[in-house]
Structures are given as C-alpha cells and as structure tokens.
Write a protein that holds these residues in place. Sequence first.
Motif, PDB file in Angstrom:
ATOM      1  N   ARG A  31     -50.737  32.632 -50.894  1.00  0.00           N
ATOM      2  CA  ARG A  31     -51.296  31.717 -49.914  1.00  0.00           C
ATOM      3  C   ARG A  31     -51.532  32.438 -48.595  1.00  0.00           C
ATOM      4  NH1 ARG A  31     -50.257  26.366 -51.559  1.00  0.00           N
ATOM      5  NH2 ARG A  31     -51.616  25.756 -49.839  1.00  0.00           N
ATOM      6  N   LEU A  32     -52.395  31.853 -47.799  1.00  0.00           N
ATOM      7  CA  LEU A  32     -52.658  32.356 -46.457  1.00  0.00           C
ATOM      8  C   LEU A  32     -51.961  31.452 -45.446  1.00  0.00           C
ATOM      9  CD1 LEU A  32     -56.485  33.071 -46.849  1.00  0.00           C
ATOM     10  CD2 LEU A  32     -54.589  34.672 -47.173  1.00  0.00           C
ATOM     11  N   ALA A  77     -50.612  26.700 -36.511  1.00  0.00           N
ATOM     12  CA  ALA A  77     -51.335  25.524 -36.025  1.00  0.00           C
ATOM     13  C   ALA A  77     -50.878  25.123 -34.631  1.00  0.00           C
ATOM     14  CB  ALA A  77     -51.146  24.357 -36.993  1.00  0.00           C
ATOM     15  N   GLN A  78     -49.586  25.267 -34.359  1.00  0.00           N
ATOM     16  CA  GLN A  78     -49.060  24.897 -33.050  1.00  0.00           C
ATOM     17  C   GLN A  78     -47.726  25.588 -32.811  1.00  0.00           C
ATOM     18  OE1 GLN A  78     -48.615  20.646 -33.059  1.00  0.00           O
ATOM     19  NE2 GLN A  78     -47.439  20.612 -34.942  1.00  0.00           N
ATOM     20  N   VAL A 114     -43.928  24.458 -42.567  1.00  0.00           N
ATOM     21  CA  VAL A 114     -45.299  24.092 -42.935  1.00  0.00           C
ATOM     22  C   VAL A 114     -45.575  22.660 -42.494  1.00  0.00           C
ATOM     23  CG1 VAL A 114     -46.911  23.765 -44.852  1.00  0.00           C
ATOM     24  CG2 VAL A 114     -45.302  25.687 -44.880  1.00  0.00           C
ATOM     25  N   VAL A 115     -46.713  22.446 -41.831  1.00  0.00           N
ATOM     26  CA  VAL A 115     -47.102  21.096 -41.411  1.00  0.00           C
ATOM     27  C   VAL A 115     -48.327  20.597 -42.179  1.00  0.00           C
ATOM     28  CG1 VAL A 115     -46.107  21.272 -39.108  1.00  0.00           C
ATOM     29  CG2 VAL A 115     -48.447  22.067 -39.482  1.00  0.00           C
ATOM     30  N   ASN A 116     -49.027  21.503 -42.855  1.00  0.00           N
ATOM     31  CA  ASN A 116     -50.182  21.100 -43.661  1.00  0.00           C
ATOM     32  C   ASN A 116     -50.345  22.097 -44.803  1.00  0.00           C
ATOM     33  OD1 ASN A 116     -52.539  20.114 -44.729  1.00  0.00           O
ATOM     34  ND2 ASN A 116     -53.841  20.760 -43.018  1.00  0.00           N
ATOM     35  N   GLY A 136     -55.222  22.797 -49.230  1.00  0.00           N
ATOM     36  CA  GLY A 136     -56.159  23.902 -49.188  1.00  0.00           C
ATOM     37  C   GLY A 136     -55.468  25.239 -49.369  1.00  0.00           C
ATOM     38  N   LEU A 137     -56.235  26.292 -49.214  1.00  0.00           N
ATOM     39  CA  LEU A 137     -55.715  27.640 -49.429  1.00  0.00           C
ATOM     40  C   LEU A 137     -54.826  28.105 -48.279  1.00  0.00           C
ATOM     41  CD1 LEU A 137     -55.766  30.220 -51.175  1.00  0.00           C
ATOM     42  CD2 LEU A 137     -57.795  30.949 -49.894  1.00  0.00           C
ATOM     43  N   ILE A 138     -55.106  27.620 -47.062  1.00  0.00           N
ATOM     44  CA  ILE A 138     -54.375  28.075 -45.876  1.00  0.00           C
ATOM     45  C   ILE A 138     -53.268  27.081 -45.537  1.00  0.00           C
ATOM     46  CG2 ILE A 138     -54.555  28.662 -43.437  1.00  0.00           C
ATOM     47  CD1 ILE A 138     -57.461  29.383 -43.901  1.00  0.00           C
ATOM     48  N   LEU A 139     -52.049  27.595 -45.405  1.00  0.00           N
ATOM     49  CA  LEU A 139     -50.919  26.774 -44.985  1.00  0.00           C
ATOM     50  C   LEU A 139     -50.837  26.786 -43.463  1.00  0.00           C
ATOM     51  CD1 LEU A 139     -48.127  27.922 -47.481  1.00  0.00           C
ATOM     52  CD2 LEU A 139     -49.540  25.876 -47.624  1.00  0.00           C
ATOM     53  N   ASP A 140     -50.935  25.621 -42.839  1.00  0.00           N
ATOM     54  CA  ASP A 140     -50.758  25.512 -41.395  1.00  0.00           C
ATOM     55  C   ASP A 140     -49.272  25.368 -41.090  1.00  0.00           C
ATOM     56  OD1 ASP A 140     -53.422  25.703 -40.690  1.00  0.00           O
ATOM     57  OD2 ASP A 140     -53.776  23.556 -40.937  1.00  0.00           O
ATOM     58  N   ILE A 141     -48.795  26.170 -40.138  1.00  0.00           N
ATOM     59  CA  ILE A 141     -47.369  26.140 -39.821  1.00  0.00           C
ATOM     60  C   ILE A 141     -47.161  25.816 -38.346  1.00  0.00           C
ATOM     61  CG2 ILE A 141     -46.853  27.828 -41.619  1.00  0.00           C
ATOM     62  CD1 ILE A 141     -46.344  29.825 -39.298  1.00  0.00           C
ATOM     63  N   GLU A 142     -45.993  25.289 -38.064  1.00  0.00           N
ATOM     64  CA  GLU A 142     -45.566  25.044 -36.692  1.00  0.00           C
ATOM     65  C   GLU A 142     -44.430  26.009 -36.372  1.00  0.00           C
ATOM     66  OE1 GLU A 142     -44.747  21.014 -34.499  1.00  0.00           O
ATOM     67  OE2 GLU A 142     -42.878  21.659 -35.480  1.00  0.00           O
TER      68      GLU A 142
END
Length: 436
Positions: free
Chosen positions: A35-36, A40-41, A99-101, A104-110
């Motif tokens: 995963r990528l 995100a914040q 992880v917050v999202n 998809g292929l990209i994991l958004d992290i806080e």
Amino acid sequence: MAHSAHSGNVRSAFIILLYLLIQNMYCFAEESSNRLFRIAQVKYSIEGKTKISALEKDLSWDLDRIFSSVYQLDAYLQKQRQQLINKKVFKSVLTNYHVVNSEGLILDIEVIVDLEDSWTMIPLPIYTYDNNLGLIMGLGMDYKNVGGTLSDFDFSSYYSDTKSEITGNWTDFRIGSHLYDFRFNQLWETVKSTDSNGNIDLEYSYIQSEIRMSIEIPIIPWLNYSARPILRWPYSYSFMTNTTGESNSSFSRSGLNPAYNHIIEWDRVNWIGSLRQGINASIENELEYSTQNNQVILWLDGNFKTYIYTPIISYNLRVSSFYYYNDFKINAADRLRGVLDYKLSGEYGFFLNQNFPFNVVSMDKIGDLQLSPFIDIGYVGELAQDFTKKDIQYTTGLSIIVFPALLPSISLNIDTGINLQDTSETEISISSTLYF
C-alpha cells in the motif's frame, strides 16, 4: 488423565492463537508493504507554551508526498522528530500515527506529535574563570523558544580585567521560509600579541559598538546560506605597547565601518542524548571597509566537523583554517586548549581538534556527567615567514561537562589543557557552551 487432557487442550489453543496472531501480523505487513501512504493531517499534543503555528512553519510537513512503504514513512517521521530533538528545548518528543482513510490504494494517515516543553528562561549569574580573561563576573539570561515561537533570545553583560561586553541576540525568528537573527554588541577589550620569543610586542585597548542582521536562506535539505550585513564603530584606541615596527594607526580602525559577512553551511548533526552524530561543514567570509585606513579587510574561515557516536566512547573531530588579507587574526590560539589565546597571531592558520567524549553518569531525572579527553594540534603563521615544524603547537587535556536534564538547552563545561611544548603553560576555561 483428565489433567493431562486439559493441559493438552490449553497448549493446542495457545498454539492456534499464536499461529493466528503471526498470520495476521504477516498479512498486515504484507498488505502494508503493498500500500501507499499519505499524511492527511497532523495534530499536536503540547504540554507547555510552544505554538502550533511555530511548529508548522519549522517542520514544513510534506502533505503531497506519497510514501511507497511503511518503512519510508517511518524514516520521514523520525527525521521530523529528530529536527525537534536537535532544538534542545523539549523534555520529550514523541510521534505516532494511525490510518484515517483506508479506501483506495493510498492509506491516509493522521500523525500525532506529542511534546513536553522544558524550562527555557534561564537567568545565569556569570562567575567564571579563564586564563585569558581572568576572573569574569556578570549577569546573563538565556531564553530559548521565546513565547513558544521557537526563536531564541540571549543577553549577557560581564566584566573582566581585559574584556567587558554587553551582548543581545535574537535568533531564529522566522518570516516565511527564512530565519532571521539580530545582534547588538558593546565591547571594551584589551588586545595583546607576542613576538617570536613569546614576549608581548603589542598591547592596546579600544571600545566598539556593533549591530548585525542575518538572514538564513535554505538551498537544499541541510544546506543553508546566511547573509549578514554589519555596521561597526570602533573608537577610543589607547596603545600601551607597540614594538612591532608598525605604526599605531595600522592597528586602529576608528570610524563607522560597514562589513558584509556570509556563510554557507552543511549541517546534518543529530543529538543522541548528550552525544552527537553527523557532519557539519562551513565556509565563512567577511569583507570590512576601514574608513580610517581606506582599505578593504578580508578574511576566510573553513570548518569541517564530524561526530561519531558509539554507546561506549564517541569521537569528535574538527579540522579548521583561516586566512586574513590586509589584517591578521589576534587571539589565534583560541582553537588550542592549552595555549593562551594571545600567544598566537598571524595571517593564516590550520587546526585539528579531537575529542573522545563518554558518559560517566547518566540519570534520566538528573542529567549526564561527561568526560572528554582531547588532543589539539595547530599552526599559525605569516605569509612572509617560512613554515617550520617547531612552530606547530600540540596540546592535550580533559573536559568535564554536565548536561542538566531539566535544562537541555545548556551545558556546564570545565576545559583544562596543557601545552605539550611547554608543560608549564596550562589553560583553564569554565563556560556554558561546548568547545565545538
């Protein structure tokens, strides 16, 4: 028999549970590696006065960057964390993320940055001793992280028989992507130099006022260029001794003298507790116009420093040199611990300083007590003179350094050096800054 069967069931259940746990960890690691990641914040948990806006400007989070692996992400977060540790104004710096999202292929992290400020406003009564200046008495204040802005202010006023000084520095205040410094200095000083036989052939005093502003411009990561316009006003020259063969006016620079100092510096040194690791290299140049003598004075100074860390004993090395045009450097033995500063002066010089620091006592709540044997080698000369090996200076000695846990921005140092060419000559210095 029932007891044996029960024990066997427990063991089987434990083995199955362990297998499932390892399998889940493997699957997560395998999934994460495919995963990528994207930040995100960023959120901050601050125990103290440090402002979030100052942290945001200093850290400059790259929110557009895509990380190809969890290892790449961890390395980036460690770099950001180390940047805060190197400021030496925090008791603790922690980073973590979740992880917050995950769609998809990209994991958004806080990312969460957890900080605890240290006490950084430190009034410092100055009562130290230095072989060069004698007994030094005065008052100073060191205020790191002023108002939580990550800028610093220090003020000192001291008196000794040969040098008195009032200095104010406001450093690292940020406007946009640039860092600015402002400095004011009022100096009274007695200057000495010696001839080839070690006898004082020049001694004079003067007063000088100086203001300086500096702007630091980042070029690439870890490489910065600093420009420093300066205005100096030396006056009230008084000559006690001059048997150099030169007129007094050749050493006097009375008048309002503009100068321009600039430096390019590579700095990739990290603190590991009270020890360091990394490389620092710089080239500094200054041009000053003497209105009295109607001439341009130029000097160059180069430094290469490396810090090698090991848990047992570390190694610090500095190689440096200077060159002066239309002038000479006074107090040129300031890079040799064991030779009084005024004993050497010249147009150029080369130096090698080696420290071998190790912690004798290390206590989390109290601090570190460090010993650092050292060896210094140096040569100072003039272009009109031939180089001779006998003029190379060799010194050795010991530094005792205390790093208080509650005040990470300062250290207390006692340096004692001996001149190996003349063992009757020693130099002792007590200060609150590291030698290099």
